[in-house]
Design a protein around this motif. Structure first.
Motif, PDB file in Angstrom:
ATOM      1  N   ALA A  30       0.832  -1.204   0.000  1.00 50.07           N
ATOM      2  CA  ALA A  30       0.000   0.000   0.000  1.00 50.07           C
ATOM      3  C   ALA A  30       0.866   1.252   0.000  1.00 50.07           C
ATOM      4  N   GLY A  31       1.974   1.211   0.714  1.00 49.00           N
ATOM      5  CA  GLY A  31       2.877   2.356   0.734  1.00 49.00           C
ATOM      6  C   GLY A  31       3.455   2.657  -0.629  1.00 49.00           C
ATOM      7  N   HIS A  32       3.864   1.614  -1.345  1.00 44.36           N
ATOM      8  CA  HIS A  32       4.357   1.818  -2.705  1.00 44.36           C
ATOM      9  C   HIS A  32       3.245   2.354  -3.605  1.00 44.36           C
ATOM     10  N   GLY A  33       2.027   1.858  -3.381  1.00 44.61           N
ATOM     11  CA  GLY A  33       0.907   2.321  -4.203  1.00 44.61           C
ATOM     12  C   GLY A  33       0.611   3.796  -4.010  1.00 44.61           C
ATOM     13  N   ILE A  34       0.564   4.249  -2.755  1.00 45.32           N
ATOM     14  CA  ILE A  34       0.212   5.646  -2.507  1.00 45.32           C
ATOM     15  C   ILE A  34       1.323   6.588  -2.925  1.00 45.32           C
ATOM     16  N   THR A  35       2.592   6.208  -2.701  1.00 43.29           N
ATOM     17  CA  THR A  35       3.674   7.085  -3.138  1.00 43.29           C
ATOM     18  C   THR A  35       3.764   7.121  -4.658  1.00 43.29           C
ATOM     19  N   GLY A  36       3.475   5.991  -5.307  1.00 47.28           N
ATOM     20  CA  GLY A  36       3.450   5.986  -6.771  1.00 47.28           C
ATOM     21  C   GLY A  36       2.359   6.881  -7.309  1.00 47.28           C
TER      22      GLY A  36
END
Length: 301
Positions: A279-285
């Motif tokens: 989820a962290g990679h998703g939101i920063t992306g």
């Protein structure tokens, strides 16, 4: 004719570029304020010498979307010092005006990282004038002042550790070990200007200095109250609650395990290594897609 116009308008609204522009403008206005575009252009386009050249690691870290996670982590980590948290609770308007505080902080980071040397020095001078008037007494009777070099050092260490840690986890490109040391050295320039004495210039020094602060750190009612506000009742629109929850979970998961109990935060190793990190990679992306890189200031011929 009216129907054709309506269809054209709908197509325009659903155009990916238009969606990106509109959502990006909303996110950027929250972070940088209503005058954000003009301020950004002034910071990046004004000619003149800078504290940091374009190839410096500080520019890569502070210009990446991972800073959104790192900033929240830094606030949680900083709150564990009772005197630093007492100063925030007693003198900051983070509850009444959380977006204003975010905009002032992001503006300071932007101008000292990307702005002209003259503007960076002026920003530091403003902060030092404010710190000179922030004084008080903590819950246990211990006096504090915001310009205390020791407290300034803690705030600096927590920020640098958080920004670097989250960049290495969620940044678009990780820094090499040498560039990680370079980032710590870059931030030392700003810290020295703010009044920190002998700030660390390598990751090894950064870790040692953080470890040295451990005996002073503890969870206070003010720290736990701030954590609840930041994580559970943030002032964000309903439509942004799910993305913000992903951001908050990523920030918590990036904290050291020893911070969880003092702040009454959960520790879920398996979930944090899998679903939360994804989820962290998703939101920063998503943030990286919404906020394109600013234009660069003219380079001398």
């Amino acid at each position: 004719m009216d129907k054709a116009v309506d269809v054209d308008d709908l197509r325009q609204l659903l155009n990916p570029d238009e969606v990106r522009r509109r959502l990006g403008a909303v996110v950027f206005s929250r972070v940088a304020g209503p005058d954000g575009p003009a301020v950004r252009d002034r910071i990046h386009l004004t000619p003149g010498p800078r504290w940091f050249t374009p190839d410096r690691p500080i520019r890569r870290v502070h210009g990446d979307a991972a800073m959104f996670v790192g900033g929240l982590r830094a606030l949680l980590l900083q709150s564990l010092h009772p005197l630093a948290m007492a100063a925030v609770a007693g003198h900051s308007d983070y509850r009444a005006d959380p977006w204003g505080r975010l905009q002032r902080t992001s503006g300071f980071l932007a101008v000292t990282t990307f702005g002209t040397a003259t503007d960076a020095a002026a920003a530091v001078a403003r902060v030092r004038r404010i710190h000179a008037h922030v004084r008080g007494t903590a819950r246990d009777g211990t006096p504090y002042r915001a310009d205390d070099p020791h407290l300034l050092e803690w705030v600096h260490l927590a920020e640098v550790d958080s920004f670097l840690h989250c960049h290495q986890r969620y940044g678009s490109a990780k820094l090499s070990p040498a560039d990680q040391d370079g980032y710590v050295a870059d931030t030392a320039r700003v810290a020295t200007e703010l009044g920190v004495r002998n700030p660390p210039t390598t990751t090894a020094q950064l870790k040692a200095r953080l470890d040295a602060f451990r005996p002073e750190l503890r969870g206070t009612p003010e720290a736990r109250d701030a954590a609840r506000f930041l994580l559970l009742t943030p002032p964000v629109p309903i439509a942004a609650r799910v993305p913000y929850a992903a951001l908050a979970a990523a920030a918590v998961a990036s904290l050291p395990a020893w911070t969880r109990l003092p702040l009454r935060l959960p520790l879920l190793p398996v979930t944090e290594r899998t679903a939360v990190r994804l989820a962290g990679h998703g939101i920063t992306g998503a943030i990286r897609w919404l906020l394109p890189a600013p234009r660069k200031h003219p380079q001398p011929a």
